[in-house]
Design a protein around this motif. Sequence first.
Motif, PDB file in Angstrom:
ATOM      1  N   SER A   1      -3.730  -3.561  11.978  1.00  0.00           N
ATOM      2  CA  SER A   1      -2.426  -3.464  12.636  1.00  0.00           C
ATOM      3  C   SER A   1      -1.300  -3.729  11.934  1.00  0.00           C
ATOM      4  O   SER A   1      -0.113  -3.045  11.744  1.00  0.00           O
ATOM      5  N   VAL A   2      -1.162  -4.724  11.069  1.00  0.00           N
ATOM      6  CA  VAL A   2      -0.441  -5.160  10.160  1.00  0.00           C
ATOM      7  C   VAL A   2       0.302  -4.212   9.002  1.00  0.00           C
ATOM      8  O   VAL A   2       1.139  -3.888   8.702  1.00  0.00           O
ATOM      9  N   VAL A   3      -1.138  -3.722   8.336  1.00  0.00           N
ATOM     10  CA  VAL A   3      -1.000  -2.668   7.494  1.00  0.00           C
ATOM     11  C   VAL A   3      -0.470  -1.421   7.874  1.00  0.00           C
ATOM     12  O   VAL A   3       0.461  -0.718   7.470  1.00  0.00           O
ATOM     13  N   LYS A   4      -0.686  -0.940   9.139  1.00  0.00           N
ATOM     14  CA  LYS A   4       0.055   0.129  10.019  1.00  0.00           C
ATOM     15  C   LYS A   4       1.344  -0.100  10.251  1.00  0.00           C
ATOM     16  O   LYS A   4       2.204   0.842   9.935  1.00  0.00           O
ATOM     17  N   SER A   5       1.941  -1.220  10.517  1.00  0.00           N
ATOM     18  CA  SER A   5       3.221  -1.414  10.707  1.00  0.00           C
ATOM     19  C   SER A   5       4.045  -1.364   9.408  1.00  0.00           C
ATOM     20  O   SER A   5       5.169  -0.865   9.538  1.00  0.00           O
ATOM     21  N   VAL A   6       3.448  -1.617   8.316  1.00  0.00           N
ATOM     22  CA  VAL A   6       4.162  -1.753   6.988  1.00  0.00           C
ATOM     23  C   VAL A   6       4.238  -0.276   6.540  1.00  0.00           C
ATOM     24  O   VAL A   6       5.273   0.216   6.240  1.00  0.00           O
ATOM     25  N   VAL A   7       3.164   0.555   6.824  1.00  0.00           N
ATOM     26  CA  VAL A   7       3.386   2.030   6.463  1.00  0.00           C
ATOM     27  C   VAL A   7       4.537   2.863   7.451  1.00  0.00           C
ATOM     28  O   VAL A   7       5.173   3.466   6.873  1.00  0.00           O
ATOM     29  N   ILE A   8       4.431   2.491   8.451  1.00  0.00           N
ATOM     30  CA  ILE A   8       5.424   2.948   9.345  1.00  0.00           C
ATOM     31  C   ILE A   8       6.687   2.648   9.087  1.00  0.00           C
ATOM     32  O   ILE A   8       7.619   3.635   8.961  1.00  0.00           O
ATOM     33  N   LYS A   9       7.015   1.327   8.936  1.00  0.00           N
ATOM     34  CA  LYS A   9       8.117   1.050   8.410  1.00  0.00           C
ATOM     35  C   LYS A   9       8.837   1.609   6.885  1.00  0.00           C
ATOM     36  O   LYS A   9       9.928   2.056   6.923  1.00  0.00           O
ATOM     37  N   CYS A  10       7.781   1.640   6.223  1.00  0.00           N
ATOM     38  CA  CYS A  10       8.214   2.252   4.665  1.00  0.00           C
ATOM     39  C   CYS A  10       8.456   3.819   5.032  1.00  0.00           C
ATOM     40  O   CYS A  10       9.262   4.038   4.483  1.00  0.00           O
ATOM     41  N   ALA A  11       7.588   4.373   5.629  1.00  0.00           N
ATOM     42  CA  ALA A  11       7.774   5.890   5.984  1.00  0.00           C
ATOM     43  C   ALA A  11       8.982   6.446   6.488  1.00  0.00           C
ATOM     44  O   ALA A  11       9.707   7.094   6.259  1.00  0.00           O
ATOM     45  N   THR A  12       9.388   5.484   7.624  1.00  0.00           N
ATOM     46  CA  THR A  12      10.670   5.814   8.153  1.00  0.00           C
ATOM     47  C   THR A  12      11.919   5.528   7.369  1.00  0.00           C
ATOM     48  O   THR A  12      13.042   6.114   7.482  1.00  0.00           O
ATOM     49  N   LYS A  13      11.766   4.745   6.177  1.00  0.00           N
ATOM     50  CA  LYS A  13      12.819   4.532   5.256  1.00  0.00           C
ATOM     51  C   LYS A  13      12.568   4.685   3.794  1.00  0.00           C
ATOM     52  O   LYS A  13      13.305   4.278   3.116  1.00  0.00           O
ATOM     53  N   ILE A  14      11.689   5.829   3.740  1.00  0.00           N
ATOM     54  CA  ILE A  14      11.710   6.269   2.457  1.00  0.00           C
ATOM     55  C   ILE A  14      12.647   6.792   1.720  1.00  0.00           C
ATOM     56  O   ILE A  14      12.580   6.899   0.512  1.00  0.00           O
ATOM     57  N   ASN A  15      13.808   7.394   2.326  1.00  0.00           N
ATOM     58  CA  ASN A  15      14.871   7.906   1.663  1.00  0.00           C
ATOM     59  C   ASN A  15      15.846   7.059   1.547  1.00  0.00           C
ATOM     60  O   ASN A  15      17.118   7.433   0.953  1.00  0.00           O
ATOM     61  N   TYR A  16      15.661   5.832   1.859  1.00  0.00           N
ATOM     62  CA  TYR A  16      16.976   4.869   1.842  1.00  0.00           C
ATOM     63  C   TYR A  16      16.578   3.646   0.584  1.00  0.00           C
ATOM     64  O   TYR A  16      15.802   2.649   0.982  1.00  0.00           O
ATOM     65  N   GLY A  17      16.811   3.998  -0.646  1.00  0.00           N
ATOM     66  CA  GLY A  17      16.455   3.139  -1.650  1.00  0.00           C
ATOM     67  C   GLY A  17      14.975   3.243  -2.243  1.00  0.00           C
ATOM     68  O   GLY A  17      14.187   4.186  -1.647  1.00  0.00           O
ATOM     69  N   LEU A  18      14.724   2.516  -3.169  1.00  0.00           N
ATOM     70  CA  LEU A  18      13.376   2.601  -3.827  1.00  0.00           C
ATOM     71  C   LEU A  18      12.199   1.747  -3.383  1.00  0.00           C
ATOM     72  O   LEU A  18      11.229   1.906  -3.565  1.00  0.00           O
ATOM     73  N   ALA A  19      12.657   0.516  -2.690  1.00  0.00           N
ATOM     74  CA  ALA A  19      11.691  -0.278  -1.981  1.00  0.00           C
ATOM     75  C   ALA A  19      10.533   0.251  -1.315  1.00  0.00           C
ATOM     76  O   ALA A  19       9.181  -0.125  -1.810  1.00  0.00           O
ATOM     77  N   ALA A  20      10.908   1.125  -0.520  1.00  0.00           N
ATOM     78  CA  ALA A  20       9.704   1.684   0.456  1.00  0.00           C
ATOM     79  C   ALA A  20       8.600   2.485  -0.355  1.00  0.00           C
ATOM     80  O   ALA A  20       7.484   2.253  -0.146  1.00  0.00           O
ATOM     81  N   SER A  21       9.105   3.198  -1.300  1.00  0.00           N
ATOM     82  CA  SER A  21       8.154   3.843  -2.233  1.00  0.00           C
ATOM     83  C   SER A  21       7.380   3.114  -2.850  1.00  0.00           C
ATOM     84  O   SER A  21       6.380   3.282  -3.083  1.00  0.00           O
ATOM     85  N   TYR A  22       7.875   2.221  -3.481  1.00  0.00           N
ATOM     86  CA  TYR A  22       7.187   1.153  -4.401  1.00  0.00           C
ATOM     87  C   TYR A  22       6.156   0.311  -3.846  1.00  0.00           C
ATOM     88  O   TYR A  22       5.053   0.036  -4.105  1.00  0.00           O
ATOM     89  N   ILE A  23       6.632  -0.147  -2.551  1.00  0.00           N
ATOM     90  CA  ILE A  23       5.713  -0.772  -1.592  1.00  0.00           C
ATOM     91  C   ILE A  23       4.559  -0.167  -1.220  1.00  0.00           C
ATOM     92  O   ILE A  23       3.414  -0.380  -1.257  1.00  0.00           O
ATOM     93  N   LEU A  24       4.757   1.434  -0.759  1.00  0.00           N
ATOM     94  CA  LEU A  24       3.550   2.215  -0.351  1.00  0.00           C
ATOM     95  C   LEU A  24       2.758   2.470  -1.614  1.00  0.00           C
ATOM     96  O   LEU A  24       1.663   2.334  -1.480  1.00  0.00           O
ATOM     97  N   ALA A  25       3.356   2.766  -2.803  1.00  0.00           N
ATOM     98  CA  ALA A  25       2.612   3.010  -3.971  1.00  0.00           C
ATOM     99  C   ALA A  25       1.694   1.737  -4.412  1.00  0.00           C
ATOM    100  O   ALA A  25       0.499   1.781  -4.891  1.00  0.00           O
ATOM    101  N   SER A  26       2.111   0.570  -4.204  1.00  0.00           N
ATOM    102  CA  SER A  26       1.458  -0.900  -4.334  1.00  0.00           C
ATOM    103  C   SER A  26       0.172  -0.751  -3.467  1.00  0.00           C
ATOM    104  O   SER A  26      -0.870  -1.065  -3.722  1.00  0.00           O
ATOM    105  N   LEU A  27       0.501  -0.575  -2.159  1.00  0.00           N
ATOM    106  CA  LEU A  27      -0.558  -0.169  -1.326  1.00  0.00           C
ATOM    107  C   LEU A  27      -1.691   0.633  -1.441  1.00  0.00           C
ATOM    108  O   LEU A  27      -2.658   0.394  -1.000  1.00  0.00           O
ATOM    109  N   PHE A  28      -1.150   1.692  -1.860  1.00  0.00           N
ATOM    110  CA  PHE A  28      -2.012   2.858  -2.067  1.00  0.00           C
ATOM    111  C   PHE A  28      -2.998   2.656  -3.388  1.00  0.00           C
ATOM    112  O   PHE A  28      -3.967   3.252  -3.390  1.00  0.00           O
ATOM    113  N   THR A  29      -2.362   2.075  -4.202  1.00  0.00           N
ATOM    114  CA  THR A  29      -3.194   2.114  -5.684  1.00  0.00           C
ATOM    115  C   THR A  29      -3.669   0.622  -5.951  1.00  0.00           C
ATOM    116  O   THR A  29      -4.737   0.408  -6.956  1.00  0.00           O
TER     117      THR A  29
END
Length: 470
Positions: free
Chosen positions: A38-66
């Motif tokens: 559930s926590v990971v789900k929340s992280v993914v949703i929050k990052c996805a909604t702010k993917i176009n606002y700065g670099l942080a969301a993309s790098y967090i998702l990339a770290s989670l994915f890889t």
Amino acid sequence: MIAVASEVPKKSQSPYSAAHIVNRKKLLLGNVGCLTDSVVKSVVIKCATKINYGLAASYILASLFTGRSLKQLLEAKIEIPTQEFEGQVDQGFYLLSNWQHPQLTLPSKYLSYFKAPDSKGEVFLPYELLQAFQESRDENLTIEHIKAEVDEFRVQNFSGLFQHINLTRLQNHFSHCAPKFGLSRADIAFIADHKLEDHPQCSYGLFDTRSVIQKHIQYIRSLTTEAGLSGFHVQTIDKKSYFGSHRVLKGSSVSDFFNYCVQQINLSPATQSELIQSFNFYTFYVITFLELCTMHRPVLSEFGKLENFDLITGSVVIIDKGQQSARVIPVCNSGCLVLKAYVLYLKNLVRDLRFTYPEVANNITKQLASESNLFQLWDSRGIKSYHPNNVYTLIESVFPFPQNWARHYVATMLIAKGVSRNELEALMGHAPAPDQIYNECSSFDFDSNRALSDRIEKHITQDLNLPVIT
């Protein structure tokens, strides 16, 4: 706009699931490295909604994915797919591995003996993350800048979650969950770009990166689908792409090698030079054959004494890299036949040489009585300890192969047949930390070694059709 996914696809059970469940049970219930779904789900949703606002969301998702750190992600080379295959093109972008496998330093005429890697060692990430990766490189951003932006994003968006979120936990989530999708320890190390020297098994053999990528895509898809997202599509074209060692021989090269060795063996020599050559080539043939059967490392005094072998059950005790490499390995049927014939050959030599070469006959008697190592070499001064550096001089002008080619070859063959790379790791004598092979708490099953040995036997006798001296 990111749409909502309709249904979570069912996943078939992977060959790594059972071992993964056992290993997870060994963890404490409060293990801080495990994030809840559930926590990971929340992280993914929050990052996805702010993917176009700065670099942080993309790098967090990339770290989670890889499972990679921010530094690894920032320093990794990226490529965009351009080449089509049967009218299709990869959907996503490449994140390249930093693994460097030693090149072969041989004259070009010998390179045709080996298989050549045709992959750079790529991992796929969704296109939605590409803009952040390109921007950070175009602007030459430092790791300090990326970390500061990620920390600010984390404080602003993850503070109210049930668990504390940091990058280490996000990275670890990949290694915790990856086995459910059929990813082995070696696959995880490849995707997460761990140091190659920390994962010695990964230095051996070639593997199909596309097969690993397809499993990795299922992991990414599980996170995005669970979060209700239908975006973040990653898809690869259906083709083979091999990455890894440059020391993998073709099957025809292996057959030619053994046929040549057998041709140098004269069991009825007429001269002393023929006798010594036949003895050394026979010894070399048997050791190399057993290397194929057991994946023993080429070392001084290889295989040790005859008492290390049990030819009734078909097994051998191997200690080829210190005590941490100690293991019992099955010897397949053809390997047992070859070794039994060699022992009989040595016994006949003792009988034939006891008067003409009494010192040699006495040394061989000690070999057979396990008073000295079974495998020895013979030169003008008599019997001496076996060492691969010495024996390869017999053949390097014809087959200048790396001394550990057998381990690379068998590893590649078994990987191609879809065996468990975790089980292959144990067969090769690489300690699969934190698990241990031989204790009451181990999840290792010796029957897996038997199964791998059966695969090797079939390959030796049916695919390669190697000459078996009996």
